[in-house]
Design a protein around this motif. Structure first.
Motif, short mmCIF file in Angstrom:
data_model
loop_
_atom_site.label_atom_id
_atom_site.label_comp_id
_atom_site.label_asym_id
_atom_site.label_seq_id
_atom_site.Cartn_x
_atom_site.Cartn_y
_atom_site.Cartn_z
N HIS A 26 1.20 6.52 -6.96
CA HIS A 26 -0.03 7.15 -7.47
C HIS A 26 -0.58 8.10 -6.41
O HIS A 26 -1.60 7.83 -5.78
CB HIS A 26 -1.10 6.10 -7.79
N PRO A 27 0.10 9.24 -6.22
CA PRO A 27 -0.31 10.14 -5.13
C PRO A 27 -1.74 10.67 -5.29
O PRO A 27 -2.37 11.01 -4.28
CB PRO A 27 0.72 11.27 -5.19
N ASP A 28 -2.25 10.73 -6.51
CA ASP A 28 -3.60 11.27 -6.71
C ASP A 28 -4.69 10.22 -6.63
O ASP A 28 -5.88 10.55 -6.69
CB ASP A 28 -3.70 11.95 -8.08
N ALA A 29 -4.30 8.95 -6.55
CA ALA A 29 -5.31 7.89 -6.62
C ALA A 29 -6.02 7.71 -5.28
O ALA A 29 -5.45 7.99 -4.21
CB ALA A 29 -4.65 6.59 -7.03
N PHE A 30 -7.25 7.24 -5.34
CA PHE A 30 -8.00 6.85 -4.15
C PHE A 30 -7.76 5.35 -3.97
O PHE A 30 -8.02 4.57 -4.88
CB PHE A 30 -9.48 7.16 -4.32
N ILE A 31 -7.25 5.00 -2.82
CA ILE A 31 -6.92 3.59 -2.60
C ILE A 31 -8.02 3.02 -1.71
O ILE A 31 -8.14 3.41 -0.54
CB ILE A 31 -5.51 3.46 -1.99
N ILE A 32 -8.84 2.16 -2.29
CA ILE A 32 -10.09 1.79 -1.62
C ILE A 32 -10.28 0.27 -1.54
O ILE A 32 -9.53 -0.49 -2.15
CB ILE A 32 -11.32 2.38 -2.36
N VAL B 163 0.84 -1.20 0.00
CA VAL B 163 0.00 0.00 0.00
C VAL B 163 0.88 1.25 0.00
O VAL B 163 0.62 2.21 -0.73
CB VAL B 163 -0.96 0.01 1.21
N GLY B 164 1.96 1.20 0.77
CA GLY B 164 2.90 2.33 0.81
C GLY B 164 3.48 2.61 -0.57
O GLY B 164 3.53 3.77 -1.01
N VAL B 165 3.89 1.57 -1.25
CA VAL B 165 4.47 1.72 -2.60
C VAL B 165 3.43 2.33 -3.54
O VAL B 165 3.71 3.25 -4.31
CB VAL B 165 4.94 0.34 -3.14
#
Ligand SMILES: Nc1nc2c(ncn2[C@@H]2O[C@H](COP(=O)(O)OP(=O)(O)OP(=O)(O)O)[C@@H](O)[C@H]2O)c(=O)[nH]1
Ligand SMILES: [Mg+2]
Length: 293
Positions: free
Chosen positions: A137-143, A130-132
């Motif tokens: 992808h700093p703009d992505a929503f990680i859901i 998840v950290g990687v």
């Protein structure tokens, strides 16, 4: 002023688009499956909250068409992209870096609407992964569509991008499609769950009769397959498979409509329906103009 608009959920097969729609609407509207290509139509779910109404379009997975049903599925996804005020581009985070949407959808011109990248299935990743992902992808929503992680954050971002508008539908509406349609989808989903290899892709379902004026609600549905050999598989030894599909599907439909159901389930062969324009139209699969008759 309230906000309202169309939100298209697009992405490759199996990314979790239908799971996301169901999570946001809070009802199991769209069928889901571990097998790819479960969604074939545009599924509409409506979410109204915080002075904003999202008309969410779940779409078939973006794939390389191999036969006319695929052309119809792809055209449905592209049309939803074009109609959208906001696009959620959903990708399966366990599959590595997603290709850009324009590439996945093979678009010849950019999407008009703002596109939010959402990386799904974070629950299946290690904290390190998840950290990687966050760094890359700093703009992505990680859901996680199935567990719910950060779906609210994604929805807040969608809301902020919706145009100011009165609601498009009454605020207690959750879809524009009929119970009859959802019943046929639940039968098809149950068949998908219980079939293997090529057979699931050859199944279509049509509800021939839907009588809500009686108890139990009477539904006559037909599962179509392309060949006699598939019909035999669907029936199973002494009819056990079709009975089991009927039993499970009936339970799902009862949950959806909140009433007892009598499901009268039949199997028919419609040779090569996936390649036949008339059959595709009959099942409600939209045929792109260049392939239409
Ligand atoms: N671990 C995990 N699995 C998920 C998540 N969301 C969806 N899935 C699973 O991924 C599979 C595909 O989900 P669907 O919602 O059917 O995917 P889809 O993008 O609608 O697929 P198509 O309609 O075939 O394009 C199912 O087995 C889901 O249970 C999630 O957040 N985490
Ligand atoms: Mg789907």
């Amino acid at each position: 002023m309230s906000r309202a608009g169309i939100v298209a959920v697009v992405g490759k097969p199996n990314a979790g688009k239908s799971t996301l729609l169901n999570r946001v609407v809070g009802e199991k509207l769209s069928i889901t499956s571990a097998k790819p290509q479960s969604t074939r139509n545009r599924i509409v779910g409506i979410h109204t909250a915080d002075d904003a109404q999202m008309v969410i379009l779940d779409t078939p997975g973006l794939l390389e068409p191999r036969y006319p049903l695929h052309d119809a599925m792809r055209a449905t996804a592209i049309a939803a992209l074009r109609d959208a005020d906001v696009v959620i581009y959903l990708a399966d985070a366990t599959e590595g870096a997603p290709v850009p949407l324009e590439e996945a959808a093979r678009l010849d011109r950019p999407v008009r609407a703002p596109v939010l990248l959402a990386l799904n299935k974070v629950d299946a990743l290690s904290a390190d992964d998840v950290g990687v992902l966050r760094a890359r992808h700093p703009d992505a929503f990680i859901i996680s569509a199935s567990r719910g992680d950060d779906v609210d954050t994604l929805l807040a971002a969608v809301r902020a991008r919706l145009p100011e508008s009165p609601y498009l539908y009454p605020d207690d509406e959750i879809s524009t499609q009929t119970l009859r349609f959802f019943a046929s989808e639940l039968v098809r989903e149950t068949a998908l769950e219980q079939l293997e290899e090529e057979v699931p892709y050859s199944v279509a379902c049509e509800v021939e009769e839907f009588r809500e004026d009686r108890s139990p609600v009477y539904i006559r549905a037909v599962l179509y397959v392309e060949r006699d050999s598939q019909k035999r598989i669907l029936i199973g030894a002494k009819g056990t498979r079709i009975r089991e599909i009927g039993r499970v599907a009936r339970g799902k439909i009862e949950t959806l409509i909140g009433a007892p159901v009598y499901l009268d389930l039949w199997i028919k062969v419609l040779p090569n329906w996936r390649r036949d324009q008339r059959s595709l139209r009959r099942f409600g699969y939209v045929i792109p103009k260049e392939h239409g008759q």
